[in-house]
Design a protein around this motif. Structure first.
Motif, PDB file in Angstrom:
ATOM      1  N   LYS A 108     -15.374  51.226  63.408  1.00  0.00           N
ATOM      2  CA  LYS A 108     -14.990  52.637  63.336  1.00  0.00           C
ATOM      3  C   LYS A 108     -13.478  52.756  63.510  1.00  0.00           C
ATOM      4  CE  LYS A 108     -17.701  55.565  65.459  1.00  0.00           C
ATOM      5  NZ  LYS A 108     -18.443  56.227  66.579  1.00  0.00           N
ATOM      6  N   PHE A 109     -12.832  53.307  62.477  1.00  0.00           N
ATOM      7  CA  PHE A 109     -11.377  53.451  62.460  1.00  0.00           C
ATOM      8  C   PHE A 109     -10.983  54.921  62.585  1.00  0.00           C
ATOM      9  CE2 PHE A 109     -12.120  49.420  60.450  1.00  0.00           C
ATOM     10  CZ  PHE A 109     -11.013  48.644  60.734  1.00  0.00           C
ATOM     11  N   TYR A 110     -10.102  55.209  63.522  1.00  0.00           N
ATOM     12  CA  TYR A 110      -9.547  56.558  63.701  1.00  0.00           C
ATOM     13  C   TYR A 110      -8.071  56.452  63.311  1.00  0.00           C
ATOM     14  CZ  TYR A 110      -9.431  61.165  66.108  1.00  0.00           C
ATOM     15  OH  TYR A 110      -9.340  62.494  66.415  1.00  0.00           O
ATOM     16  N   ILE A 111      -7.742  56.937  62.123  1.00  0.00           N
ATOM     17  CA  ILE A 111      -6.390  56.750  61.594  1.00  0.00           C
ATOM     18  C   ILE A 111      -5.649  58.079  61.594  1.00  0.00           C
ATOM     19  CG2 ILE A 111      -5.024  55.886  59.660  1.00  0.00           C
ATOM     20  CD1 ILE A 111      -7.461  54.296  58.751  1.00  0.00           C
ATOM     21  N   GLU A 112      -4.588  58.142  62.384  1.00  0.00           N
ATOM     22  CA  GLU A 112      -3.747  59.340  62.440  1.00  0.00           C
ATOM     23  C   GLU A 112      -2.422  59.013  61.763  1.00  0.00           C
ATOM     24  OE1 GLU A 112      -0.398  61.282  64.746  1.00  0.00           O
ATOM     25  OE2 GLU A 112      -1.740  60.175  66.088  1.00  0.00           O
ATOM     26  N   TYR A 113      -2.045  59.828  60.790  1.00  0.00           N
ATOM     27  CA  TYR A 113      -0.799  59.523  60.093  1.00  0.00           C
ATOM     28  C   TYR A 113      -0.094  60.778  59.621  1.00  0.00           C
ATOM     29  CZ  TYR A 113      -3.834  59.703  55.883  1.00  0.00           C
ATOM     30  OH  TYR A 113      -4.735  60.064  54.900  1.00  0.00           O
ATOM     31  N   ILE A 114       1.149  60.605  59.320  1.00  0.00           N
ATOM     32  CA  ILE A 114       2.124  61.646  58.953  1.00  0.00           C
ATOM     33  C   ILE A 114       2.496  62.465  60.194  1.00  0.00           C
ATOM     34  CG2 ILE A 114       2.819  63.457  57.360  1.00  0.00           C
ATOM     35  CD1 ILE A 114       0.519  62.590  55.532  1.00  0.00           C
ATOM     36  N   SER A 115       1.652  63.416  60.576  1.00  0.00           N
ATOM     37  CA  SER A 115       1.851  64.216  61.799  1.00  0.00           C
ATOM     38  C   SER A 115       3.278  64.738  61.929  1.00  0.00           C
ATOM     39  CB  SER A 115       1.467  63.404  63.038  1.00  0.00           C
ATOM     40  OG  SER A 115       0.094  63.056  62.995  1.00  0.00           O
ATOM     41  N   ALA A 116       3.874  65.112  60.809  1.00  0.00           N
ATOM     42  CA  ALA A 116       5.230  65.677  60.842  1.00  0.00           C
ATOM     43  C   ALA A 116       5.194  67.081  61.427  1.00  0.00           C
ATOM     44  CB  ALA A 116       5.802  65.726  59.429  1.00  0.00           C
ATOM     45  N   ASN A 117       6.261  67.460  62.119  1.00  0.00           N
ATOM     46  CA  ASN A 117       6.347  68.825  62.635  1.00  0.00           C
ATOM     47  C   ASN A 117       6.186  69.812  61.479  1.00  0.00           C
ATOM     48  OD1 ASN A 117       6.828  67.893  65.204  1.00  0.00           O
ATOM     49  ND2 ASN A 117       9.050  68.116  65.083  1.00  0.00           N
ATOM     50  N   PRO A 118       5.336  70.817  61.617  1.00  0.00           N
ATOM     51  CA  PRO A 118       5.104  71.773  60.521  1.00  0.00           C
ATOM     52  C   PRO A 118       6.206  72.821  60.438  1.00  0.00           C
ATOM     53  CG  PRO A 118       3.754  72.357  62.397  1.00  0.00           C
ATOM     54  CD  PRO A 118       4.473  71.087  62.779  1.00  0.00           C
ATOM     55  N   THR A 119       7.423  72.331  60.265  1.00  0.00           N
ATOM     56  CA  THR A 119       8.578  73.234  60.198  1.00  0.00           C
ATOM     57  C   THR A 119       9.282  73.178  58.853  1.00  0.00           C
ATOM     58  OG1 THR A 119       9.910  71.483  61.211  1.00  0.00           O
ATOM     59  CG2 THR A 119       8.998  73.166  62.686  1.00  0.00           C
ATOM     60  N   GLY A 120       8.775  72.349  57.952  1.00  0.00           N
ATOM     61  CA  GLY A 120       9.370  72.231  56.633  1.00  0.00           C
ATOM     62  C   GLY A 120       8.571  71.271  55.776  1.00  0.00           C
ATOM     63  N   PRO A 121       8.862  71.208  54.482  1.00  0.00           N
ATOM     64  CA  PRO A 121       8.148  70.305  53.577  1.00  0.00           C
ATOM     65  C   PRO A 121       8.315  68.847  53.994  1.00  0.00           C
ATOM     66  CG  PRO A 121       9.464  71.910  52.355  1.00  0.00           C
ATOM     67  CD  PRO A 121       9.898  72.002  53.781  1.00  0.00           C
ATOM     68  N   LEU A 122       7.391  68.010  53.570  1.00  0.00           N
ATOM     69  CA  LEU A 122       7.470  66.576  53.855  1.00  0.00           C
ATOM     70  C   LEU A 122       8.671  65.976  53.130  1.00  0.00           C
ATOM     71  CD1 LEU A 122       3.711  65.573  53.514  1.00  0.00           C
ATOM     72  CD2 LEU A 122       4.994  65.972  55.621  1.00  0.00           C
ATOM     73  N   HIS A 123       9.394  65.103  53.830  1.00  0.00           N
ATOM     74  CA  HIS A 123      10.553  64.457  53.220  1.00  0.00           C
ATOM     75  C   HIS A 123      10.345  62.960  53.112  1.00  0.00           C
ATOM     76  CE1 HIS A 123      11.851  63.031  57.148  1.00  0.00           C
ATOM     77  NE2 HIS A 123      11.792  64.269  57.625  1.00  0.00           N
TER      78      HIS A 123
END
Length: 530
Positions: A108-123
């Motif tokens: 069982k894999f729990y993968i958390e990724y990106i998690s950028a602050n939701p203050t602007g588009p992904l860069h």
């Protein structure tokens, strides 16, 4: 294929195979090699003698699957055409199951990724982790494991308040009112684009109350983030709110306190993270009772570890390296096994255009956006290039190189191999049945090696998952495409004596390329230019 070979060797030898099967680089020497040095102490014999005895016993058996040869302390195995043919037939008859495994005990894999602050588009700093996490999850699922993907939304900190302030000030400025911006604030065309959207839904009064505006703006930015991900074939299953978990602060602190590794100083509450390798103890609760950023992460990981997964994988930027020890310390103090937490750090990306640094985006104001890169090279090239190298090494590429239609562009080169198969198959009058049931016994050694490489995707996927080296799939694809192009150029197919066999081999190569690209989130091209 490797597991089947291992089982057949063990059946002939009448014992469990303690030595491991390896893959030599030169397939002309062997498809697999087994070092027997590990058996020397137990058998009280020299490795070359052990290898010779094993090879002789294997070759003297009624075995049509492989031949064995002793070379020093190794036993080399060459797979026979019939063995390869059986796997190829099964693969082509059941393409949806190709390179999959039916796990007796799925992990069982729990993968958390990106998690950028939701203050602007992904860069650009987020793209590498985004495509890596998505591909890792796809591979784990393909190999029969259970996977949960998640984006941790940092929506409880000062950055959200600053987003609301930035939005309110910019709205005033656009209305012609004088404003004074703080030293740090959010800017870019996306702010200007969101203001009329929010105004239409909530009216102008919303810009008078920054707190409420901040939450609305955050939700609108999340829509941008989700669209950018969807445009690049990334769909995260769960979105976890930091703010929503803060109600669990008190019980989390109480659980930490049981470890007796917490103390108060100057009105602050600390965890003794230095006892677990951190360079200093860390504050989890401020003097005024507000949780720190670390506290939010501790609460979140307590929630995650309560879910009972085998692997908790966090994909972070390289600048978070110093954060690992304190988080693992907290997990340990909570009473969980901190070794189950894996943090994969994505190194920096340097993007070029015409051999010069790519210009900063006007929409964001401070960075190159994910959408900018996708617009330049397309989502397939974006996904491929950002996982084409090990995560722990910096990545530099020129976007103009990915627009070329030659072997220097790996995305084109790999797709061209798949399209060639589709093209030659369309010109053949042979039935699908006659091709699938063709026999590999007439294949040349080069053809058999190509078949082996195409069938070897499963081993590549297993290694990529176990070592967290997704870039190995890119390397596999480049190698397979190169081997295919070489064989294609050297062998006439249509109208040849063994047309059905060669088409079967080509269809197998195409299946492997299509499957591997699919696990990278890329659709294989049937015709170049599509």
């Amino acid at each position: 294929m490797k597991n089947t070979l291992k089982a057949r060797i063990e059946s002939i030898l009448g014992c469990d195979l303690k030595a491991k099967l390896e893959q030599p680089k030169d397939k002309n020497l062997a498809h697999y090699a087994m070092p027997v040095f590990v058996l020397a102490k137990e058998l009280k014999k020299a490795p070359p003698q052990i290898a010779t005895e094993i090879a002789e016993k294997l070759n003297s058996s009624a075995n049509d699957d492989f031949s064995a040869e002793a070379v020093g302390g190794y036993v080399n195995f060459k797979l026979n055409a019939g063995f390869l043919n059986d796997f190829a037939t099964k693969a082509l008859k059941n393409p949806a199951d190709f390179a999959k495994i039916k796990q007796e005990k799925p992990e069982k894999f729990y993968i958390e990724y990106i998690s950028a602050n939701p203050t602007g588009p992904l860069h650009i700093g987020h793209v590498r982790g985004a495509v890596y996490g998505d591909a890792l999850a796809r591979v784990a699922k393909h190999l029969g494991h259970e996977v949960r993907t998640e984006y941790y939304i940092n929506d409880a900190g000062n950055q959200i308040d600053l987003l609301g302030l930035s939005m309110a000030l910019r709205a005033k400025e656009l209305a012609g009112e004088p404003v004074s911006y703080p030293e740090k604030y959010y800017r870019g065309e996306y702010i200007d684009e969101l203001i009329p959207v929010i105004k239409e839904s909530y009216g102008e009064q919303i810009f008078k109350g920054e707190a409420h505006l901040a939450q609305i703006a955050k939700d609108e930015v999340l829509k941008i983030i989700k669209k950018d991900l969807a445009d690049n074939n990334i769909f995260i299953e769960h979105w976890a709110s930091e703010k929503e978990r803060y109600g669990e602060l008190e019980e989390t602190i109480a659980q930490l306190a049981k470890s007796e590794q917490m103390y108060k100083k100057d009105g602050k509450t600390f965890i003794a993270s230095t006892k677990c390798g951190d360079d200093e103890d860390r504050v989890v609760v401020r003097e005024d009772g507000r949780p720190t950023y670390l506290a939010g992460d501790i609460i979140y990981h307590r929630y995650k570890f309560e879910q009972g997964f085998d692997h908790y994988i966090n994909i972070w930027g390289a600048d978070h390296h110093g954060y690992i020890a304190r988080l693992k310390a907290a997990i340990h103090f909570l009473g969980y096994d901190e070794s189950k937490l894996e943090v994969i750090l994505m190194q920096m990306v340097n993007l070029l255009k015409d051999a010069k640094p790519f210009k900063i985006s006007k929409r964001n104001g401070t960075a190159i956006l994910m959408s900018d890169i996708a617009a330049q090279i397309g989502s397939d090239a974006l996904r491929y290039i950002f996982i084409s190298k090990s995560a722990n090494t910096p990545l530099e590429f020129d976007i103009d190189e990915l627009k070329k239609t030659d072997s220097s562009n790996p995305v084109f080169y790999i797709n061209y191999a798949h399209a060639r198969v589709h093209q030659v198959r369309a010109k053949s009058s042979l039935s699908d049945e006659s091709i699938v049931n063709a026999d590999f016994s007439v294949l040349s050694p080069e053809g058999q090696n190509l078949a082996f490489n195409a069938l070897n995707l499963n081993s590549t996927l297993e290694a990529a998952l176990s070592k967290r080296e997704i870039h190995k799939i890119c390397e596999y694809l480049r190698t397979l495409a190169g081997d295919f192009h070489k064989f294609y150029n050297e062998n006439k197919v249509l109208g040849s004596e063994h047309e059905s066999t060669l088409l079967k081999l080509f269809e197998l190569c195409a299946l492997s390329i299509r499957t591997a690209l699919g696990l990278l989130g890329i659709k294989a091209a049937d015709v170049m230019g599509e």
